[in-house]
Design an enzyme around this catalytic site. Structure first.
Site, PDB file in Angstrom:
ATOM      1  N   MET A  76       0.894  -1.156   0.000  1.00  7.77           N
ATOM      2  CA  MET A  76       0.000   0.000   0.000  1.00  7.77           C
ATOM      3  C   MET A  76       0.936   1.210   0.000  1.00  7.77           C
ATOM      4  O   MET A  76       1.783   1.348   0.896  1.00  7.77           O
ATOM      5  CB  MET A  76      -0.900   0.016   1.234  1.00  7.77           C
ATOM      6  CG  MET A  76      -1.807   1.232   1.267  1.00  7.77           C
ATOM      7  SD  MET A  76      -3.216   1.061   2.387  1.00  7.77           S
ATOM      8  CE  MET A  76      -2.465   1.451   3.956  1.00  7.77           C
ATOM      9  N   SER A  77       0.815   2.048  -1.027  1.00  4.39           N
ATOM     10  CA  SER A  77       1.748   3.172  -1.184  1.00  4.39           C
ATOM     11  C   SER A  77       1.670   4.110   0.013  1.00  4.39           C
ATOM     12  O   SER A  77       0.640   4.187   0.700  1.00  4.39           O
ATOM     13  CB  SER A  77       1.433   3.948  -2.461  1.00  4.39           C
ATOM     14  OG  SER A  77       1.547   3.103  -3.572  1.00  4.39           O
TER      15      SER A  77
END
Ligand SMILES: C[S@@+](CC[C@H](N)C(=O)[O-])C[C@H]1O[C@@H](n2cnc3c(N)ncnc32)[C@H](O)[C@@H]1O
Length: 401
Positions: A76-77
Site C-alpha cells: 500500500m503506497s
C-alpha cells in the site's frame, strides 16, 4: 516512523485526522477535495493486518506481497506520495479514471474524488492483489470500483477513453495504450524511471505526444510483465554496483573495479550544491555516457566511495574510468559546494566534463521546476537529439528554461 500527532494509536479516526493535517502541513495535500477524500476513506481497512500506526504513517508503505527474494512486489503506497499524485492528477467529479496497480485504498480515494457520476477501474497483473483489493473495497463500501486482472501494459480498453490514468508501479516506458486510451483532454500521472531515477510525472497531451511541467521524486515497486525495466547492471565488487539504461555506455566490470583501486582524485566546482533532484535530472540528461553508481553503507564507511552513492548517484563512465558527484560544506556557495570524485586512467577528462555540467546547472538552472519533460511515441530520430533518452516505444526529451 513519522510522528503524526498525539492521538491515541487505538483510534483510527483520530489517527486519520492527524494524517490529513500532517499531509497538508507538508504540502502533499493542497486542495479541499483531496483532503476530504483522505479524511473519509478508512485507510486502515485496506491494511487489516498492519498496526494502526503503520497504516497511518505518512511516509512508510505497508507490505502486501513479496517475491522469492523477499523484495516487495506489492505494497500500500505511502500516504504522502498518494497525496502528491492525486494533486498532480487534478481529478474532478464525473471523471472516468483508470488506476494501474491495485491495492484498493487509492482507488477508493479516487472514487471519492469522481463521486457517484464518475467511474473508477483499477487493474493489477497479480490475481492475489486484485482479490485482496476487491475484499477491502467491498468491506469499506466501495463496491462500485471495478477491479480487473491484467497486465496494465495494454491498459484496460473496455472503459476507455479515460479522463485520468494513474499508474502506481514504477514504469520504465509509456506503452502506446496509455496514450491511446487517454481522453483528448486527459492526463496521465506516471512514476516514470528515466536514467535510473523514478519521478511521478503528470503528463498532458501535446500533439501526438505528452508534455509535463510537474514532476516529483517517487519510489515505487517495479512494473512487472511486458513493460518491466530492462537495465544493465554490473556488480564491481561486494557493495559497489553500476547500472545504466543507455546502450552506448560501456560496462566493463573488471576495468571499472580496477579503477576503484587507483588513487581517488577530488575536484571542486566552486558552484552551489542544492536541490539534488533537480540537479540530478540535469546531470543524467547531459552526461555523455550516463550511469548510476550505488555503494553500500559498509563501502561508504570504509572510505572507498562517497556517501552520495548510498541512494545511487549519477556517474560518468568510460571503458576504464569513473567519475561521480560529491559535495562539501562551503559558506561561499550558500551552504554546500558540488564536486567530483574520479578514478582511473581517464579520471581527469571525465571529471572535467562533469565539473562543467555542475557549474552550468548552478549558473543557469538552479531552481525548482526548471525542466519541461516530453514524451514522443514512435521511432526515435537518428542521431538522438541532446537531452533525449531512448525508450522502447518512444523518446523522453527534457528541456530547461
Ligand atoms: C505500489 S502497488 C499499488 C498500490 C495501490 N495503488 C494502493 O492503493 O496503495 C503496485 C502494484 O502494481 C502491480 N503491478 C506491477 N506490474 C503491473 C502491471 N504490468 N500491470 C498491472 N499491475 C502491475 C503490482 O502487482 C502491485 O500490486
Amino acid at each position: 516512523m513519522t510522528a503524526i500527532g498525539d492521538s491515541t494509536v487505538h483510534d483510527p479516526d483520530a489517527l486519520r485526522a492527524d494524517m490529513v493535517r500532517a499531509l497538508r502541513d507538508q504540502d502533499a495535500i493542497t486542495s479541499e477535495p483531496v483532503a476530504a477524500a483522505f479524511a473519509k476513506v478508512p485507510r486502515h481497512r485496506f491494511a487489516p493486518d498492519a498496526p494502526l500506526e503503520l497504516a497511518y504513517d505518512l511516509h512508510r508503505t505497508v507490505p502486501v506481497k513479496k517475491d522469492e527474494l523477499g523484495l516487495d512486489i506489492s505494497v500500500m503506497s505511502a500516504a504522502h506520495l498518494q497525496g502528491v499524485m492525486l494533486e498532480q492528477a487534478d481529478i474532478e467529479p464525473g471523471m472516468k479514471v483508470l488506476e494501474i496497480g491495485s491495492g484498493g485504498y487509492n482507488a477508493a480515494l479516487i472514487q471519492e474524488l469522481v463521486g457517484s457520476d464518475g467511474a473508477v477501474t483499477t487493474v493489477d497483473i497479480d490475481r492475489d492483489i486484485v482479490d485482496r483489493a476487491r475484499l477491502c473495497l467491498d468491506d469499506a463500501g466501495y463496491g462500485q470500483v471495478k477491479t480487473v486482472v491484467a497486465d496494465g501494459e495494454a491498459g484496460v480498453p473496455d472503459g476507455a477513453p479515460y479522463d485520468r490514468i494513474i499508474v502506481t508501479a514504477a514504469a520504465w516506458d509509456i506503452p502506446p495504450s496509455w496514450i491511446s486510451e487517454l481522453a483528448a483532454k486527459g492526463r496521465l500521472v506516471v512514476p516514470l524511471t528515466v536514467r535510473g531515477t523514478t519521478r511521478s510525472i503528470a503528463f498532458d497531451r501535446d500533439g501526438e505526444g505528452l508534455v509535463s511541467d510537474s514532476y516529483r521524486l517517487a519510489r515505487f515497486v517495479p512494473m512487472q510483465g511486458e513493460g518491466a525495466a530492462k537495465e544493465r547492471k554490473a556488480l564491481l565488487r561486494d557493495g559497489v554496483a553500476v547500472q545504466t539504461e543507455d546502450v552506448r555506455v560501456p560496462l566493463n566490470t573488471e576495468a571499472l573495479n580496477r579503477a576503484l583501486d587507483t588513487p581517488r582524485l577530488e575536484f571542486w566546482s566552486g558552484a552551489a550544491y542544492d536541490l539534488p533532484d533537480e540537479l540530478e535530472l540535469y546531470l543524467t540528461l547531459h552526461l555523455s555516457r550516463p550511469a548510476r553508481l550505488h555503494a553500500s553503507r559498509d563501502i561508504v564507511e570504509n572510505g572507498l566511495v562517497e556517501a552520495s552513492a548510498l541512494l545511487g548517484v549519477p556517474a560518468l563512465v568510460s571503458e576504464d574510468s569513473i567519475a561521480y558527484r560529491t559535495r562539501r560544506e562551503n559558506e561561499d556557495t550558500d551552504g554546500f559546494e558540488s564536486g567530483v570524485v574520479a578514478h582511473g586512467p581517464q579520471a581527469e577528462a571525465l571529471a572535467d566534463q562533469y565539473l562543467n555540467l555542475l557549474r552550468h546547472w548552478a549558473q543557469d538552472h538552479r531552481r525548482r521546476g526548471a525542466a519541461t519533460i516530453r514524451y514522443l511515441p514512435g521511432t526515435a530520430p537518428s542521431p538522438l537529439p541532446q537531452n533525449t533518452v531512448l525508450k522502447r516505444h518512444g523518446i523522453v526529451t527534457v528541456t530547461w528554461h
